[in-house]
Scaffold this active site. Sequence first.
Site, PDB file in Angstrom:
ATOM      1  N   TRP C 149      45.979  47.347  31.025  1.00 42.71           N
ATOM      2  CA  TRP C 149      46.287  46.543  32.219  1.00 42.71           C
ATOM      3  C   TRP C 149      46.759  45.161  31.832  1.00 42.71           C
ATOM      4  CZ3 TRP C 149      44.247  42.183  34.858  1.00 42.71           C
ATOM      5  CH2 TRP C 149      43.196  41.539  34.211  1.00 42.71           C
ATOM      6  N   SER C 176      51.678  39.526  48.144  1.00 45.11           N
ATOM      7  CA  SER C 176      50.685  39.741  49.184  1.00 45.11           C
ATOM      8  C   SER C 176      49.506  38.781  49.031  1.00 45.11           C
ATOM      9  CB  SER C 176      50.211  41.198  49.126  1.00 45.11           C
ATOM     10  OG  SER C 176      48.971  41.335  49.747  1.00 45.11           O
ATOM     11  N   SER C 177      49.032  38.633  47.784  1.00 47.80           N
ATOM     12  CA  SER C 177      47.902  37.729  47.543  1.00 47.80           C
ATOM     13  C   SER C 177      48.243  36.298  47.889  1.00 47.80           C
ATOM     14  CB  SER C 177      47.494  37.752  46.074  1.00 47.80           C
ATOM     15  OG  SER C 177      46.888  38.951  45.762  1.00 47.80           O
ATOM     16  N   HIS C 260      42.212  34.416  33.217  1.00 46.56           N
ATOM     17  CA  HIS C 260      40.857  33.916  33.318  1.00 46.56           C
ATOM     18  C   HIS C 260      40.510  33.411  34.703  1.00 46.56           C
ATOM     19  CE1 HIS C 260      36.999  33.765  31.672  1.00 46.56           C
ATOM     20  NE2 HIS C 260      36.820  32.678  32.373  1.00 46.56           N
ATOM     21  N   GLU C 262      41.684  34.578  37.243  1.00 44.12           N
ATOM     22  CA  GLU C 262      41.561  35.852  37.967  1.00 44.12           C
ATOM     23  C   GLU C 262      40.118  36.363  37.949  1.00 44.12           C
ATOM     24  OE1 GLU C 262      43.513  37.685  39.782  1.00 44.12           O
ATOM     25  OE2 GLU C 262      42.350  39.543  39.852  1.00 44.12           O
ATOM     26  N   SER C 275      25.557  34.179  48.790  1.00 46.77           N
ATOM     27  CA  SER C 275      25.011  32.937  49.344  1.00 46.77           C
ATOM     28  C   SER C 275      24.789  33.027  50.847  1.00 46.77           C
ATOM     29  CB  SER C 275      25.944  31.758  49.054  1.00 46.77           C
ATOM     30  OG  SER C 275      26.194  31.664  47.680  1.00 46.77           O
ATOM     31  N   HIS C 309      39.981  32.195  25.047  1.00 50.35           N
ATOM     32  CA  HIS C 309      38.844  32.910  24.473  1.00 50.35           C
ATOM     33  C   HIS C 309      39.049  34.422  24.554  1.00 50.35           C
ATOM     34  CE1 HIS C 309      36.822  32.634  28.672  1.00 50.35           C
ATOM     35  NE2 HIS C 309      37.338  33.822  28.543  1.00 50.35           N
ATOM     36  N   HIS C 310      40.095  34.845  25.288  1.00 46.52           N
ATOM     37  CA  HIS C 310      40.448  36.259  25.282  1.00 46.52           C
ATOM     38  C   HIS C 310      41.283  36.606  24.053  1.00 46.52           C
ATOM     39  CE1 HIS C 310      39.159  37.056  29.462  1.00 46.52           C
ATOM     40  NE2 HIS C 310      39.473  35.793  29.645  1.00 46.52           N
ATOM     41  N   ARG C 457      37.805  49.716  22.040  1.00 41.61           N
ATOM     42  CA  ARG C 457      38.084  50.191  23.391  1.00 41.61           C
ATOM     43  C   ARG C 457      39.437  50.904  23.386  1.00 41.61           C
ATOM     44  NH1 ARG C 457      39.840  44.670  26.573  1.00 41.61           N
ATOM     45  NH2 ARG C 457      40.016  46.072  28.331  1.00 41.61           N
TER      46      ARG C 457
END
Lengths: 376, 71, 533
Positions: C149, C176-177, C260, C262, C275, C309-310, C457
């Site tokens: 992905w 859309s978002s 990130h 995201e 909450s 960090h990814h 993975r």
Amino acid sequence: MVRFPLRRAHAARLLSGAAALAPAAALAAREWNFQPPVTEIARQQMDLHNYIMWICLVIFVGVFGVMFYSIFKHRKSAGHQAAQFHENTLVEVVWTVIPFLILLFMAYPATRTILAYKDTSSPDMTVKVTGYQWKWSYDYLQEGFGFYSNLKTPLAQIENREPKGEHYLLEVDNPMVVPVDTKVRVLITANDVLHAWWVPAFGIKQDAIPGFVRDGWFRAEKIGTYRGQCAELCGKEHGYMPIVVEVVSKDDFAKWAAAQKQKTAAAADDPGRDWSLKELVARGEQVYAANCAACHQATGKGVPNAFPALDGSKVATGPKGDHVAIVLHGKPNTAMASFAQLSDTDLAAVVTYTRNAWGNATGEALQPSDIRAARK
Amino acid sequence: MQPQHARNDAARLRATNVRTALVLLTIALVFFGGVIAARFMGGWTTGISVVGFAVFVFLAFAIGRNLRSPK
Amino acid sequence: MSSIPHDRAAAGHGTHDDHAHHPTGLMRWVTTTNHKDIGTMYLWFSFTMFMVGGVMALTIRAELFQPGLQVVHPEFFNQMTTLHGLIMVFGAIMPAAVGFANWMIPLLIGAPDMAFARMNNWSFWLLPPAAILLVTSLFVPGGAASAGWTLYPPLTIQQGMGMDLAIFAVHIMGASSIMGSINIITTILNMRAPGMTLMKMPLFCWTWLITAYLLIAVMPVLAGAVTMLLTDRHFGTSFFNAAGGGDPVLFQHIFWFFGHPEVYIIILPAFGIVSQIIPTFARKPLFGYASMVYATAGIAILSFIVWAHHMFTVGMPVAGVLFFMYATMLIAVPTGVKIFNWLATMWRGAMTFEAPMMFAVGFLFLFTMGGFTGLVLAIAPIDMQLHDTYYVVAHFHYVMVAGSLFAFFGGVYYWLPKWTGTMYDERIAQIHFWTSLVFFNVAFFPQHFLGLAGMPRRIPDYAQQFADWNMVSSIGAFGFGLSQLLVLYAVVKCIRGDGAKAPAKPWEGGDTLEWTVPSPAPYHTFETPPVVR
């Protein structure tokens, strides 16, 4: 695209796995922590992980101890009346500052290790590692030889037609060999797409990036065989390009390196020599198996909708020049990469082989000199 | 941008809404173009840093300006 | 938080003539501009995609049940992992969050509808075509995208037509978002009821306001990145091709600059829902409202400076590694503040444990575990071992499934009485919670072990030493998948009116505006704004 066979061998393994017959074997199938480290870096990584896990565990037990206490004591069914407080500056400052301080205690050792991890200066020897779809190659730059390292596990084991060996999927034909107690710098790059070179016992993982060379290092402290895998998705055979490193004594390494050099010299082909069709086909079949069969399949039938068949294809039975051009330059925007890194002889052999294998019977033989001409 | 009463002044609310939306849309377009253009302007790190910095300023500005005027 | 006025204007429904012209049947849903209808459609769309992505996940787990290839070919396996990721992130979790926003934000701030009702319709109806593009790409020559992905080039450049379809789908979902976010920000900023200042808003509105800003900042960046992929594939550019002067690592920087934030886009709405739920069932106001808002904003701002960090293993200079490691570790501070605030809200309350509260508590417990493994992964030297292993897979499923998804389930049970006018079946909901909790852990906890022991993975087949935990994980995954039919059953039961009739305020501790309107919420609410004290 769906295949069904759940073979008998598998059903048997399923049963034996459940019954946990042999404790030793069962344990081996149930690894749950880092592999035993054999370098200083890997040991530090493991210690650091244990240290941080303990801190986390203590915090976790503390915080959720409070939560579960609250869940059992402060419930309506226990007759507890709700208090109505909703802020307390002191408490809020405290639980902001304390986590920050704890982080400092984690950051300090982490910084020390990462500085050591990144320090590739003054190595004792350097090996260039290149990732290909789907194999690795190792070039010993000072010693002047190099070789490819392919998966050795037979297809029959993968497809469940034979029982799986002890090192299923983690075995190669030509492992990387390095001397013990020697700082080895690895220069890592890739030929086609991203790969990542990873040996867990050494604590090193570095992406292999086409067009760029990155480096890393390790100093193995124990003689033995160490296994890792490609760690960056690189296409369909991503799970099938393991890394095997043999750490040997310095004497054994010197002997091995001398033998490799000799082999390289012996294998160097006379570039002017003319090859017969039969010789080319025999050599081409090996080259095909190592480089082409993953996609186009040993049968030459390809995989429908993904990898074209060569048996009867227009390319393999059409003009020689076009065929050579595709093998040399690849086909843009497809998985067909350039194979220009192979020698003239290998290329001539593999093209000749595909033009004369299966149903293809052009009877044509290409000579290394043809490839040399096409490269220009 | 005070909370408005839609009933009495629907048109003014509509205009305010459109203004807010246009500001937000501009940001989106600038980021889209910016990230591609950054590559052509040479150092992409510079490009990304500029874009990232713009996000901060924008966030601080947009939230801050609404915080200042509690009713 | 707001306390509730005496407004019953909402009930004045049916007196307006515009109601007479509503299309019925299918056309009602196609043409609707009503925030409640659109919220409902978002939630159903999300659930459908959750099922589709779930089937893909189970295909993956079926293949990984044992070593060797049994069920699918490796290239199909890669298509499954890729589509599972894209569909779950863009098709299931994000639309679910937008569905909650559509339904609840106008009700929580006392607005009659979203600011741009027609754009709202449009932003929903963009999603089904995007989903169709993704799913049908399985059937085009070459199959669907199979580069993960994260779509890292140069592998993406090699792919067939399925990749183009995936890129277009990402474009459409991004558009859309962005439209949805513009709508949400405008609604929250301009349409709050009189007296409801920003610092009086229910926290769900705050977390969504910040999420929407994040979306507007980063979705265009993702769109830019995939556009560059598209031109590299077809128009001869070389943004990411070293041979043409580009850099494949550049894509990773851009992708994670989107990726990130995201992560927080996915989790912040869940924080908001939790909450709302915890104070209601603790019958006690949320502890540290202001610090919750600041912590949310802090997390959002930090999310822009931690992306690399990814990519600790790409071979960054050591200064870069150190910077991104420290910045990432800092995120633990505001996240910790939020956890402590929730605990303090529970502390000395008078708690009851209906399904929404169970999911909220389950969320707290498991999300915190995901947070801790996140901290472990932030430590760069450890990440050198764990990057791209099953440890990472376990980590992000703890935050996305046990985090976001559990909170969303909590939200569904919390607001179902308001949505349908019928109380859900508590027994089914409790079974759903416990089976989800147990099977989730059976599926994902062993994946930590696999990662530590060295299983990468995205592999269809693995060495013998990983066999047992993979088998356990697959069993858990199938159990988890089947458990999700329970929530479907519970929801359908409510919709059919099979259950106790829900009062306007089914939860004793509820003190936000949505509980002042009848259940089910009338088609039009707050046409006269309520007055907030």
